[in-house]
Design a protein around this motif. Structure first.
Motif, PDB file in Angstrom:
ATOM      1  N   ALA A   1       0.831  -1.200   0.000  1.00 37.26           N
ATOM      2  CA  ALA A   1       0.000   0.000   0.000  1.00 37.26           C
ATOM      3  C   ALA A   1       0.871   1.258   0.000  1.00 37.26           C
ATOM      4  O   ALA A   1       0.596   2.221  -0.715  1.00 37.26           O
ATOM      5  CB  ALA A   1      -0.921   0.002   1.221  1.00 37.26           C
ATOM      6  N   GLU A   2       1.937   1.232   0.790  1.00 35.03           N
ATOM      7  CA  GLU A   2       2.818   2.395   0.850  1.00 35.03           C
ATOM      8  C   GLU A   2       3.519   2.616  -0.494  1.00 35.03           C
ATOM      9  O   GLU A   2       3.650   3.755  -0.963  1.00 35.03           O
ATOM     10  CB  GLU A   2       3.858   2.209   1.965  1.00 35.03           C
ATOM     11  CG  GLU A   2       3.242   2.285   3.356  1.00 35.03           C
ATOM     12  CD  GLU A   2       4.176   1.808   4.459  1.00 35.03           C
ATOM     13  OE1 GLU A   2       3.856   2.017   5.624  1.00 35.03           O
ATOM     14  OE2 GLU A   2       5.222   1.209   4.151  1.00 35.03           O
ATOM     15  N   THR A   3       3.959   1.529  -1.112  1.00 31.22           N
ATOM     16  CA  THR A   3       4.628   1.645  -2.403  1.00 31.22           C
ATOM     17  C   THR A   3       3.651   2.118  -3.478  1.00 31.22           C
ATOM     18  O   THR A   3       3.968   3.001  -4.274  1.00 31.22           O
ATOM     19  CB  THR A   3       5.250   0.302  -2.803  1.00 31.22           C
ATOM     20  OG1 THR A   3       6.163  -0.082  -1.785  1.00 31.22           O
ATOM     21  CG2 THR A   3       5.980   0.399  -4.130  1.00 31.22           C
ATOM     22  N   ALA A   4       2.458   1.533  -3.490  1.00 35.62           N
ATOM     23  CA  ALA A   4       1.465   1.939  -4.488  1.00 35.62           C
ATOM     24  C   ALA A   4       1.133   3.415  -4.334  1.00 35.62           C
ATOM     25  O   ALA A   4       1.065   4.160  -5.321  1.00 35.62           O
ATOM     26  CB  ALA A   4       0.198   1.090  -4.351  1.00 35.62           C
ATOM     27  N   ALA A   5       0.945   3.857  -3.095  1.00 32.90           N
ATOM     28  CA  ALA A   5       0.601   5.265  -2.863  1.00 32.90           C
ATOM     29  C   ALA A   5       1.720   6.176  -3.345  1.00 32.90           C
ATOM     30  O   ALA A   5       1.470   7.181  -4.020  1.00 32.90           O
ATOM     31  CB  ALA A   5       0.332   5.487  -1.368  1.00 32.90           C
ATOM     32  N   HIS A   6       2.951   5.817  -3.022  1.00 33.15           N
ATOM     33  CA  HIS A   6       4.086   6.622  -3.480  1.00 33.15           C
ATOM     34  C   HIS A   6       4.105   6.717  -5.004  1.00 33.15           C
ATOM     35  O   HIS A   6       4.261   7.802  -5.585  1.00 33.15           O
ATOM     36  CB  HIS A   6       5.389   6.005  -2.971  1.00 33.15           C
ATOM     37  CG  HIS A   6       6.617   6.627  -3.560  1.00 33.15           C
ATOM     38  ND1 HIS A   6       7.174   7.774  -3.050  1.00 33.15           N
ATOM     39  CD2 HIS A   6       7.366   6.286  -4.645  1.00 33.15           C
ATOM     40  CE1 HIS A   6       8.228   8.111  -3.785  1.00 33.15           C
ATOM     41  NE2 HIS A   6       8.363   7.223  -4.753  1.00 33.15           N
ATOM     42  N   ASN A   7       3.924   5.574  -5.644  1.00 32.68           N
ATOM     43  CA  ASN A   7       4.010   5.552  -7.103  1.00 32.68           C
ATOM     44  C   ASN A   7       2.843   6.276  -7.770  1.00 32.68           C
ATOM     45  O   ASN A   7       2.984   6.809  -8.868  1.00 32.68           O
ATOM     46  CB  ASN A   7       4.093   4.106  -7.600  1.00 32.68           C
ATOM     47  CG  ASN A   7       5.406   3.458  -7.218  1.00 32.68           C
ATOM     48  OD1 ASN A   7       6.357   4.133  -6.805  1.00 32.68           O
ATOM     49  ND2 ASN A   7       5.472   2.140  -7.324  1.00 32.68           N
ATOM     50  N   MET A   8       1.706   6.292  -7.104  1.00 29.67           N
ATOM     51  CA  MET A   8       0.529   6.958  -7.680  1.00 29.67           C
ATOM     52  C   MET A   8       0.746   8.461  -7.806  1.00 29.67           C
ATOM     53  O   MET A   8       0.145   9.104  -8.659  1.00 29.67           O
ATOM     54  CB  MET A   8      -0.709   6.715  -6.795  1.00 29.67           C
ATOM     55  CG  MET A   8      -1.256   5.311  -6.917  1.00 29.67           C
ATOM     56  SD  MET A   8      -2.643   5.029  -5.783  1.00 29.67           S
ATOM     57  CE  MET A   8      -4.009   5.653  -6.768  1.00 29.67           C
ATOM     58  N   VAL A   9       1.572   9.028  -6.953  1.00 27.99           N
ATOM     59  CA  VAL A   9       1.748  10.484  -6.967  1.00 27.99           C
ATOM     60  C   VAL A   9       3.178  10.862  -7.348  1.00 27.99           C
ATOM     61  O   VAL A   9       3.633  11.962  -7.054  1.00 27.99           O
ATOM     62  CB  VAL A   9       1.368  11.105  -5.598  1.00 27.99           C
ATOM     63  CG1 VAL A   9      -0.116  10.921  -5.338  1.00 27.99           C
ATOM     64  CG2 VAL A   9       2.184  10.507  -4.467  1.00 27.99           C
ATOM     65  N   SER A  10       3.904   9.934  -7.998  1.00 25.83           N
ATOM     66  CA  SER A  10       5.286  10.200  -8.383  1.00 25.83           C
ATOM     67  C   SER A  10       5.474  10.024  -9.887  1.00 25.83           C
ATOM     68  O   SER A  10       4.770   9.219 -10.519  1.00 25.83           O
ATOM     69  CB  SER A  10       6.234   9.240  -7.659  1.00 25.83           C
ATOM     70  OG  SER A  10       6.147   9.404  -6.266  1.00 25.83           O
ATOM     71  N   GLY A  11       6.442  10.743 -10.429  1.00 20.84           N
ATOM     72  CA  GLY A  11       6.814  10.558 -11.823  1.00 20.84           C
ATOM     73  C   GLY A  11       7.547   9.235 -11.992  1.00 20.84           C
ATOM     74  O   GLY A  11       8.016   8.633 -11.013  1.00 20.84           O
ATOM     75  N   SER A  12       7.668   8.760 -13.226  1.00 20.78           N
ATOM     76  CA  SER A  12       8.155   7.395 -13.439  1.00 20.78           C
ATOM     77  C   SER A  12       9.570   7.193 -12.891  1.00 20.78           C
ATOM     78  O   SER A  12       9.896   6.135 -12.376  1.00 20.78           O
ATOM     79  CB  SER A  12       8.083   7.020 -14.922  1.00 20.78           C
ATOM     80  OG  SER A  12       8.850   7.925 -15.677  1.00 20.78           O
TER      81      SER A  12
END
Lengths: 78, 464
Positions: free
Chosen positions: B321-332
């Protein structure tokens, strides 16, 4: 007050069971059982238990992280 | 056109919908806010309750030590979300970016996170499943019902399935002084998750605590009385047992039916996603606006041959969940992979069972410390000459060391000496996992997909 223990981290040091025995109890030699909604009267004991945990497995609700005034609320964004 | 500009706008005023308001959904929402997401956040959950913790349900709650409504999850921070609890998602329109709810409403999103998890697999025979006294244990409401049944003092409880949940339920029954029969199709309890060698220890543990354990049998039918209450179960070996509570503990089913026509790569094994938690569609193309985390996700893990792992693990739900959340609001370029070390625990019959790695990949097992007979030991699993997993019974303090061994692809059998090594730990033996092609409810890790090569890798997880 709400709390949650990461039992992957917990190694059964039992510090919490000594400091807040009404909330944390050892079940057998190593397994921990706890009340995730501890009575507010246990607040100080639970804070001590969380501080004393050698593997930092105990998470308190952000509303209970503030100073002893117990009024930590929306202004605390941790 | 600047895509980065889009990201900044999205972080400031975008719309994120999280479908699944349990552990993974809540921790993701907290992480989204911690990462600076300021837009609209909507939490959709099929249950009416605020997010609660499930592991206590089969332990403290069944024992009557803690009421079921004490399990609400502690919050890490305020999340300023709109809550749609008690409203299951029933459909997803990928093109319109819209989630359909059971109450007729629809919610538009810019990015979606799916954390719908799993549910208890029901007894397959519907009429028998409807008998009064036939229970499952997955939700808080299930736990309230089962606790109520146990408090009423049944003459005997039958638990069908000796995985972790079934074994913990049997343990709680014995601790409450209730007669309990456990019926397991496999040769031993926990055999799917930990193999036959450890399964034998679990069987001894159950019998020593007075469980009427019957392995290698299937329940062929449940029988009710004239009032529709369950009273008897029939087994494939011709025997029968009278019980007035029957708990179905046959593992879990992934909550993906609502995605059936969506075009997302979702099915009975879960939702396939990449290491960055982005969901695949049915064409095998990774989406960039749909993310997955928790029990419902299947993602490739470099440490385990890039196999797609489905993990029904508490710690995985939090980390993914933490990784998904980070990636959802981050550039590639700023995204990070989900490289969590599989870990779980179970408390049953007074013993703390913990594991790291992927035991079902193990071909061999070696008791490196302690003794199986004493039910206090550490054992390492080997796969193609390397350490792939470890399990402890009341020896959790050693697991960190074995976690490092797994990360470093350390050789198996282990070359080091250990304290408390016994003669039984001098040689590895077959780990005794059942044929994976046979149906089983047991493992908490499902392996699927395959590796192009088996190579030794160096693995350094990112620590938050």
């Amino acid at each position: 007050m709400r709390l949650v223990v990461d039992l992957n981290r917990c190694q059964g040091y039992a510090q919490c069971a000594f400091l807040a025995p009404d909330v944390f109890t050892m079940h057998g030699d190593e397994a921990l059982m706890y009340d995730p909604l501890a009575d507010d009267a246990q607040r100080e004991n639970v804070r001590k238990a969380a501080d004393a945990c050698p593997v930092k497995a105990i998470t308190l609700d952000y509303e209970d992280l503030g100073a002893a005034d117990g009024k930590a609320g929306a202004s605390r964004v941790g | 056109m600047s895509v980065d500009g889009y990201l900044e706008t999205f972080r400031r005023e975008g719309r994120i919908v999280v479908v699944g308001a349990s552990l993974a959904g809540l921790r993701a929402a907290e992480a989204l806010r911690a990462e600076g997401f300021q837009g609209t956040l909507t939490m959709v959950g099929d249950e009416p309750h605020d997010p609660y913790d499930r592991p206590p349900l089969s332990k403290q709650v069944l024992l009557g030590k803690v009421p079921a409504d004490h399990t609400l999850l502690a919050r890490r921070r305020p999340i300023d979300a709109q809550w749609r609890l008690g409203a299951a998602a029933t459909g997803l329109d990928l093109a319109a970016r819209r989630v359909q709810l059971a109450d007729g409403d629809a919610i538009d999103y810019d990015r979606l996170l799916i954390t719908t998890g799993v549910r208890a697999r029901p007894w397959p025979h519907e009429l028998e499943a409807d008998l009064d006294g036939v229970c499952v244990l997955r939700t808080r409401d299930d736990a309230v019902r089962l606790h109520h049944r146990l408090t009423a003092g049944p003459r005997r409880v039958l638990v069908i399935g000796a995985g972790f949940t079934g074994s913990e339920i049997a343990s709680a029954c014995r601790e409450r002084g209730l007669p309990v029969t456990v019926a397991e199709r496999g040769p031993a309890p926990l055999v799917g998750a930990l193999g036959g060698v450890v399964g034998e220890v679990a069987a001894e543990l159950q019998r020593a605590h007075g469980v009427d354990l019957r392995c290698g049998v299937q329940v062929t039918g449940l029988e009710g009385d004239s009032a529709g209450r369950v009273r008897k179960a029939h087994f494939s070996d011709g025997t029968a047992v009278e019980a007035d509570v029957v708990v179905i503990a046959l593992g879990a089913t992934r909550n993906t039916e609502w995605l059936a026509d969506s075009g997302l790569g979702a099915g009975p094994r879960g939702i396939a996603c990449d290491a960055g938690c982005r969901a695949f569609d049915v064409r095998g193309i990774v989406t960039d606006d749909v993310f997955v985390a928790g029990d419902v996700a299947r993602s490739p893990h470099p440490l385990f041959g890039y196999q797609f792992l489905s993990l029904e693990h508490w710690g995985n739900a939090v980390a993914q969940a933490e990784t998904a959340a980070h990636n959802m609001v981050s550039g590639s370029a700023d995204r990070r992979p989900h490289l969590w070390m599989p870990s779980f625990w179970s408390a049953q019959f007074g013993v703390n069972i913990k594991s790291v790695g992927v035991p079902p990949m193990g071909e061999q097992i070696m008791v490196t410390q302690g003794s199986l007979a004493e039910q206090r030991f550490t054992a390492a699993y080997g796969y193609q000459g390397r350490v792939i997993a470890a399990v402890t019974f009341d020896q959790a303090k050693w697991l960190d060391f074995y976690e490092r061994q797994i990360e470093q692809a350390a050789p198996f059998p282990p070359e080091f000496t250990t304290v408390d090594r016994r003669t039984e730990g001098l040689q590895p033996v077959p780990a005794g996992f059942p044929d994976p092609s046979l149906p089983s409810h047991g493992p908490t890790i499902t392996l699927s997909g395959h590796s192009p090569t088996d190579r030794r890798i160096s693995f350094t997880p990112r620590r938050a």
